[in-house]
Design an enzyme around this catalytic site. Structure first.
Site, PDB file in Angstrom:
ATOM      1  N   VAL A  32      27.435  44.161  42.296  1.00 52.99           N
ATOM      2  CA  VAL A  32      27.400  45.239  41.322  1.00 52.99           C
ATOM      3  C   VAL A  32      28.525  46.233  41.593  1.00 52.99           C
ATOM      4  CG1 VAL A  32      24.941  45.065  40.844  1.00 52.99           C
ATOM      5  CG2 VAL A  32      25.711  46.503  42.725  1.00 52.99           C
ATOM      6  N   ASP A  33      29.320  45.959  42.628  1.00 58.91           N
ATOM      7  CA  ASP A  33      30.450  46.852  42.921  1.00 58.91           C
ATOM      8  C   ASP A  33      31.759  46.174  42.501  1.00 58.91           C
ATOM      9  OD1 ASP A  33      30.564  44.852  44.777  1.00 58.91           O
ATOM     10  OD2 ASP A  33      30.338  46.132  46.533  1.00 58.91           O
ATOM     11  N   ASP A  34      32.882  46.697  42.937  1.00 57.96           N
ATOM     12  CA  ASP A  34      34.157  46.128  42.512  1.00 57.96           C
ATOM     13  C   ASP A  34      34.613  45.010  43.443  1.00 57.96           C
ATOM     14  OD1 ASP A  34      34.391  47.668  40.249  1.00 57.96           O
ATOM     15  OD2 ASP A  34      35.134  49.373  41.405  1.00 57.96           O
TER      16      ASP A  34
END
Ligand code: 6R9
Length: 692
Positions: free
Chosen positions: A561-563
């Protein structure tokens, strides 16, 4: 803690619940499972009855104790290892109260041990000296070698003695840049033996990435080899190391010794670049040393290794693991998740350059005295049947691999599989990314002949070992679900605000409490450690993954869910790829997102803005990709470059990746709210420039 294993997801497929109850009852009653298998996949009675954890009830008993009395649970297990002196019971477990702010995880502190001793000497003392420790299989079929535990110890001791002789001391960093030769685990174990901290860098990383890691951990010694054949391609590793060292010298770094293994079949000495005084041939020095060496006894909390991984910023993170807890955790997870038995032959296809190769090629299996296959080559060389040829050749019983490999072999057709027997296989494993149900079923039905449970193991570089994983034989599987938490692991799913969600839900996956294999810090940056992992949801370790829990309590990982994007199971930070693109003099702005990819799981999709007046061309596309290969490595090369005269930004100048993801995956009518964009027309422009 609620798990409802009796209920099933049958209703979703329109199947009556009672039917599934019958299947489950049949399992409990010890009858053969119903032949019809759909969304629930039951272990056979034969398998379960011989499994280390034969039932869900047994698991629950152990699990309950592991979370109610972690110190007691893990101490009992730790006591099975060799300790020169025991740990202080007061710091056996965790000491983790992340709500208080400072995160200082400690397990078994004060205990004195050595992980190399526990991998080798201890197994030899138990009478396993003549057991094969490593079956090494080279790139070319027919090139192979094996080492017994005694022989492996001798090789490790010689290298340990050499390293000590040239001044490597406890706590010194040693950077290892090697392909999957037997010398790679040998080098890791030799470092561990003398208390040196190894940092293995995957041999697919470019010179610039190696230099970045050198500059961060400042190794006293580097261990590499001259070259390697990858399939039919020659890779000159020494040249990459030389370039990295040249780059690092501009930062004032100078290396003591570069120990270089001569990998003769790939390249002769004469063809290898050499710096006299710094470079030393392994074969010239190491074999002269005694085959026995003293162990450097270390504290459980002394560092064992550093492994760099990608985060959401450009700078790779040096994940630090210590000795005692990691030892206990990697060994225990290996044993249970693969239902390990001493007769097993285990093959993990991961490279030791990643965490999987640390915990589940080297340490976990060897702590259990297992026979491990180490494969230098590629799974499709000389043909797509190579993996199954290896399985048959060594009678592999436990096979641990990645969904990307499963999917790529699936495309080659079943005949490459079915012409091999594979009847030795007992348990299959999957790691690196979520395994989609269709790949799961192919893995299960075709590779495992519908006989072998699949351990879909969810974990991370940071966690040291498995966190959510099936225990084969203990409960029914659902294709695509990592199922339930390992002993001692308390997963929680939280919403945006950090509220713990109950029952059936979807949110962010966090972990409550501490477990022995957890990383202790980011090398040289404890503050970043706390901010990146423990501040987003106070009170928990935040994994960076999304997750659902179904009504039966099964966990389903949904991806980062992060980069961070996950390409063929390799973690790649979008920021790292962006900065590589920006190193190209004609690129003024870059935004990278992940898109679904049939084989790799995710592909890299890069939007680039070019300098004023520079036209986009095929040539430029290639040179942008080259920039990424040069800065990071070939595995991070973008699959797609999308020319972007402008990027969608908020009025405060923040790039809206949500919109870019939709454009990249051609979901043009699902762009959502674009009203906050500074210039809404850039979106139409980007769509016009996409492949239609
Ligand atoms: C071991 C390893 C960690 C990230 C992790 C997650 C993904 C790994 C997975 C999985 C779903 C699995 N991941 N295993 N996702 N199911 N069985 O891969 O470590 O390289 O640090 O990557 O990989 O997204 O956060 P690492």
């Amino acid at each position: 803690y609620k798990i409802n294993v009796e209920a099933s997801s049958a209703s979703r497929r329109g199947k009556s619940r009672t039917q599934h109850h019958h299947q489950l009852n049949a399992l409990v009653l010890g009858q053969a499972p119903a032949s019809e298998q759909d969304d629930l996949c039951l272990p056979s009675h034969d398998f379960s009855s011989q499994a280390l954890v034969p039932s869900f009830h047994k698991y629950m008993d152990m699990y309950k104790r592991s979370v109610e009395d972690p110190a007691g649970f893990w101490s009992d297990i730790a006591a099975q290892f060799y300790w020169k002196s025991r740990w202080d019971p007061a710091v056996c477990s965790g000491n983790l109260d992340v709500r208080k702010g400072n995160v200082n995880i400690k397990w078994f502190e004060g205990g004195i041990t050595n992980i190399c001793y526990n991998c080798l000497d201890k197994n030899i003392e138990l009478g396993n000296g003549d057991k094969i420790a490593i079956y090494w299989e080279g790139n070319e079929p027919g090139a192979d070698a094996s080492l017994t535990y005694t022989q492996l110890l001798q090789r490790v001791c010689q290298l340990a003695n050499y390293l000590k002789d040239i001044g490597v001391r406890k706590g010194d960093a040693v950077l290892i840049y090697l392909p999957m030769l037997a010398e790679l685990p040998i080098a890791m174990l030799a470092c561990a033996r003398i208390g040196a901290v190894h940092s293995v860098v995957f041999a697919g990383f470019s010179a610039e990435s190696v230099a970045q890691r050198i500059n961060d951990c400042k190794p006293k010694v580097m261990i590499t080899c001259n070259a390697v054949m990858r399939g039919s391609k020659l890779i000159n590793l020494k040249q990459i190391v030389d370039a990295a060292l040249a780059e690092s010298s501009q930062h004032g770094f100078s290396l003591g010794v570069c120990l270089t293994y001569e990998n003769k079949p790939a390249m002769k000495r004469e063809a290898t670049g050499w710096q006299v005084g710094r470079d030393v041939w392994w074969q010239d020095v190491v074999p002269k040393y005694p085959t026995m060496s003293e162990v450097e006894w270390v504290d459980a909390e002394d560092p064992l290794f550093l492994l760099y991984t990608s985060g959401s910023t450009g700078k790779p993170k040096g994940v630090l693991h210590t000795t005692g807890g990691y030892m206990v955790y990697s060994a225990t997870t290996f044993k249970y998740a693969f239902d390990y038995k001493p007769e097993d032959v285990y093959w993990c296809t991961a490279d030791c350059g990643w965490i999987t190769g640390h915990s589940y090629v080297t340490y976990g299996p060897m702590l259990n005295g297992a026979t491990v296959v180490v494969f230098e080559g590629a799974p499709n060389y000389p043909d797509p049947g190579r993996s199954w040829a290896i399985v048959d050749k060594y009678k592999v019983t436990l096979l641990y691999t990645a969904p990307t490999l499963v999917r790529s072999l699936m495309r080659e057709g079943n005949e490459h599989v079915t012409r091999y027997s594979r009847k030795s296989l007992r348990v299959l494993g999957s790691v690196g990314e979520p395994i989609n149900p269709s790949a799961w079923r192919w893995f299960y039905n075709v590779i495992g002949d519908s006989r072998c449970p699949i351990s879909d193991t969810w974990w991370q570089t940071e966690t040291g070992g498995f966190m959510i994983t099936p225990l084969p034989g203990a409960w029914p599987q659902k294709p695509g679900s990592a199922t339930f938490p390992f002993f001692g692991i308390q997963p929680v799913i939280v919403d945006d605000k950090g509220n713990e969600l109950e029952g059936e839900c979807t949110g962010y996956l966090c972990i409550k409490g501490s477990w022995p294999g957890a990383f202790r810090t980011l090398y040289g940056d404890h503050e970043r450690y706390e901010t990146a992992y423990f501040k987003p949801f106070p009170g928990y370790y935040f994994s960076g993954d999304g997750c659902s829990r179904d009504k039966d309590g099964y966990y389903w990982l949904t991806g980062r869910v992060d980069d961070v994007i996950n390409v063929s199971g390799h973690r790649i930070g979008t920021a790292e790829v962006e900065s590589a693109l920006l190193s190209h003099y004609q690129c003024t702005e870059a935004a990278v997102v992940g898109v679904e990819h049939e084989v790799k799981g995710q592909g890299i999709y890069a939007f680039v803005t070019l300098a004023e007046g520079v036209p986009y061309s095929e040539e430029l596309r290639k040179s942008l990709i080259l920039a990424v290969r040069k800065q990071i490595g070939a595995f991070a090369a973008p699959d797609k470059i999308h020319w972007a005269p402008g990027l969608p930004k908020t009025r405060s100048g923040k790039i809206m990746r949500r919109i870019l993801r939709k454009i990249a995956s051609k979901q043009w009518d699902e762009l959502g709210d674009t009203s906050t964009l500074a210039e809404p027309n850039v979106v139409d422009q980007l769509i016009a420039l996409a492949d239609h």
